[in-house]
Design a protein around this motif. Sequence first.
Motif, short mmCIF file in Angstrom:
data_model
loop_
_atom_site.label_atom_id
_atom_site.label_comp_id
_atom_site.label_asym_id
_atom_site.label_seq_id
_atom_site.Cartn_x
_atom_site.Cartn_y
_atom_site.Cartn_z
N ALA A 296 49.23 40.13 26.44
CA ALA A 296 49.90 39.07 27.20
C ALA A 296 50.21 37.83 26.13
CB ALA A 296 48.94 38.66 28.41
N GLY A 297 49.14 37.60 25.45
CA GLY A 297 49.22 36.17 24.54
C GLY A 297 50.49 36.39 23.56
N LEU A 298 50.73 37.75 23.02
CA LEU A 298 51.80 37.83 22.14
C LEU A 298 53.11 37.64 22.96
CD1 LEU A 298 50.40 41.15 20.67
CD2 LEU A 298 50.88 38.99 19.54
N LEU A 299 53.17 37.88 24.13
CA LEU A 299 54.39 37.90 24.86
C LEU A 299 54.64 36.54 25.78
CD1 LEU A 299 54.43 41.27 26.84
CD2 LEU A 299 56.02 40.61 24.87
N GLY A 300 53.60 35.61 25.49
CA GLY A 300 53.63 34.44 26.07
C GLY A 300 53.18 34.17 27.72
N ALA A 301 52.60 35.36 28.09
CA ALA A 301 52.26 35.45 29.61
C ALA A 301 50.86 34.64 29.83
CB ALA A 301 52.14 36.97 29.95
N CYS A 302 50.27 35.55 30.64
CA CYS A 302 48.85 34.73 31.07
C CYS A 302 47.86 35.83 31.27
CB CYS A 302 48.85 34.16 32.84
SG CYS A 302 50.17 33.11 33.17
N GLY A 303 46.56 35.59 31.20
CA GLY A 303 45.43 36.52 31.19
C GLY A 303 45.51 37.56 32.47
N THR A 304 44.98 38.87 32.21
CA THR A 304 45.17 39.70 33.41
C THR A 304 43.60 40.15 33.91
OG1 THR A 304 45.91 42.17 33.70
CG2 THR A 304 45.13 41.57 31.62
N THR A 305 43.65 40.66 35.04
CA THR A 305 42.50 41.14 35.67
C THR A 305 43.09 42.10 36.87
OG1 THR A 305 40.35 40.44 36.61
CG2 THR A 305 42.22 39.49 37.52
N SER A 306 42.00 43.00 37.09
CA SER A 306 42.16 43.86 37.92
C SER A 306 42.40 43.22 39.52
CB SER A 306 40.86 45.02 38.26
OG SER A 306 39.85 44.29 38.62
N TYR A 307 43.24 43.84 40.37
CA TYR A 307 43.53 43.31 41.75
C TYR A 307 43.11 43.89 42.54
CZ TYR A 307 46.83 39.43 40.63
OH TYR A 307 47.49 38.16 40.35
N SER A 308 42.13 43.09 43.69
CA SER A 308 41.41 43.78 44.94
C SER A 308 42.35 43.97 45.89
CB SER A 308 40.66 42.82 45.19
OG SER A 308 39.52 42.32 44.31
N GLU A 309 43.61 43.09 45.93
CA GLU A 309 44.69 43.58 46.83
C GLU A 309 45.09 44.88 46.93
OE1 GLU A 309 44.62 41.09 44.74
OE2 GLU A 309 45.51 39.36 45.51
N ASN A 310 45.13 45.43 45.84
CA ASN A 310 45.57 46.86 45.56
C ASN A 310 44.70 47.72 45.87
OD1 ASN A 310 47.23 45.06 43.60
ND2 ASN A 310 48.63 46.58 44.32
N ILE A 311 43.39 47.57 45.88
CA ILE A 311 42.11 48.46 46.23
C ILE A 311 42.52 48.56 47.69
CG2 ILE A 311 39.91 48.79 46.25
CD1 ILE A 311 39.41 47.25 43.42
N GLY A 312 42.70 47.39 48.20
CA GLY A 312 42.88 47.45 49.70
C GLY A 312 44.18 48.22 50.12
N VAL A 313 45.17 48.46 49.36
CA VAL A 313 46.13 49.29 49.60
C VAL A 313 45.75 50.72 49.47
CG1 VAL A 313 48.55 50.18 48.90
CG2 VAL A 313 47.90 47.53 48.75
N VAL A 314 44.96 51.20 48.48
CA VAL A 314 44.62 52.42 48.47
C VAL A 314 43.82 52.78 49.70
CG1 VAL A 314 43.04 54.20 47.23
CG2 VAL A 314 44.53 52.34 46.01
N ALA A 315 42.73 52.12 50.06
CA ALA A 315 41.86 52.17 51.12
C ALA A 315 42.66 52.39 52.42
CB ALA A 315 40.93 50.86 51.51
#
Length: 433
Positions: A296-315
């Motif tokens: 992300a740093g190489l591409l000029g983006a932002c830091g990443t993390t796992s998304y709880s919202e998508n865990i909700g989609v799986v549930a």
Amino acid sequence: METLETMKGQVLKVGIEDKVEPSKALVFGLQHVLAMFGATVTVPLVVGGAVGLSGSEIALMIQAVLLAMGIATLLQTTIGSRYPIVQGSSFAFIPGLIAIGSSLGMAAVQGALIVGGLIEAAIGWLGIIGKVRRLFTPLVTGVTITLIGFSLADVAVKNFFNFYADPSGGTIARATLVAVVTFLTTVMVALKAKGSLKAMPVVVGAAVGYLVSVPLGLVNLDLVKSLPVVSIPRPFPWGEPVFDTTAIVLLLFAFLVSIIESVGDYHAIATVTGSEVTGGHIARGIGSEGLACSIAGLLGACGTTSYSENIGVVALTKVGSRYVVQIGAVILILLSLVPKFAGVLASMPAPVLGGLTLALYGMISVTGLRLIKERVEFNDRNTLILAAALIAGLGAPQLPQEFLTAFPKIVASIMESGMAVGALTAIVLDRLL
């Protein structure tokens, strides 16, 4: 290779390693993109606006974010934890990115993400994650998460009244109307909507706010007309990266918060899918997230993390196939190749962001307070640590710039981050008392 599906009864309709026919996989993958899209695009919009980037530069940043998050998700589901986890932009990075971008420039943001990502990767792949986790007790984690939301309060309110775009206040009436409509729409969808719509309050709120902004003259689409239909994001869009020690140290606190959040998400997805989480899964997952942050740093983006919202989609859907999540990642990558799409998002008026983030940032703080309430005993010791850390974290960023020059540069940079000051205060007191 470890198997993930140690099922405790029939939890999923489609298991983690199950394939899904292409047409259904496309629909399920798109659903994951929609669930994370509003939050992950909000980060570059907020950071870009606060740092003072132009519309074209914000569009460039959005392109980079979509590409980086697509790559990060592919890494997480292949060489990482191999759970059906979507990676998105982390709100924990916003205060640090704004502070670094405003004072040192976006090139220093790139450098801090690259180095910080490599450190996070080492924490994961070298097994250091166990020692780091011990520092972040529920008390420390709760204080840190709470201060993330509090530290963003001024950004939300300034966007609400269109301060960054119009500091003279000439558009206050229109801006307030748009922000209020956006806020109420987001809240009503979150509280009253049914089915899959309930999982997309940010997307719906942003769409309604945007449409209301058009007739009020708050949307400028000139940028969209000037952008090409297709282009490939290039590395180092902000120039040669600057590796500033104070910037790297400042952002490390965001990395630590992101790590703790992700570890919690790994346990959550294991519970939702009925699988077993091991130290190996956590180590590989954090390692892949660190690598993704460096990319992300190489591409000029932002830091990443796992998304709880998508865990909700799986549930909700009972579809836990990581191949479905990978389809979502490919969709993100394809969207990153369409600058006009990024331009539409970059033209999002600040009051729309203000209406969205008034609730979003508050929810971050509430999440931290809930963690403290549920997992921390309110004895004299813990109450004193909590009180001192919160006041230190809220008060330090209020020190005037001319006073901060009396401190060493690295200390002054940390003092500007309420999250960093609060986390350090809580960690030190938690170890000493």
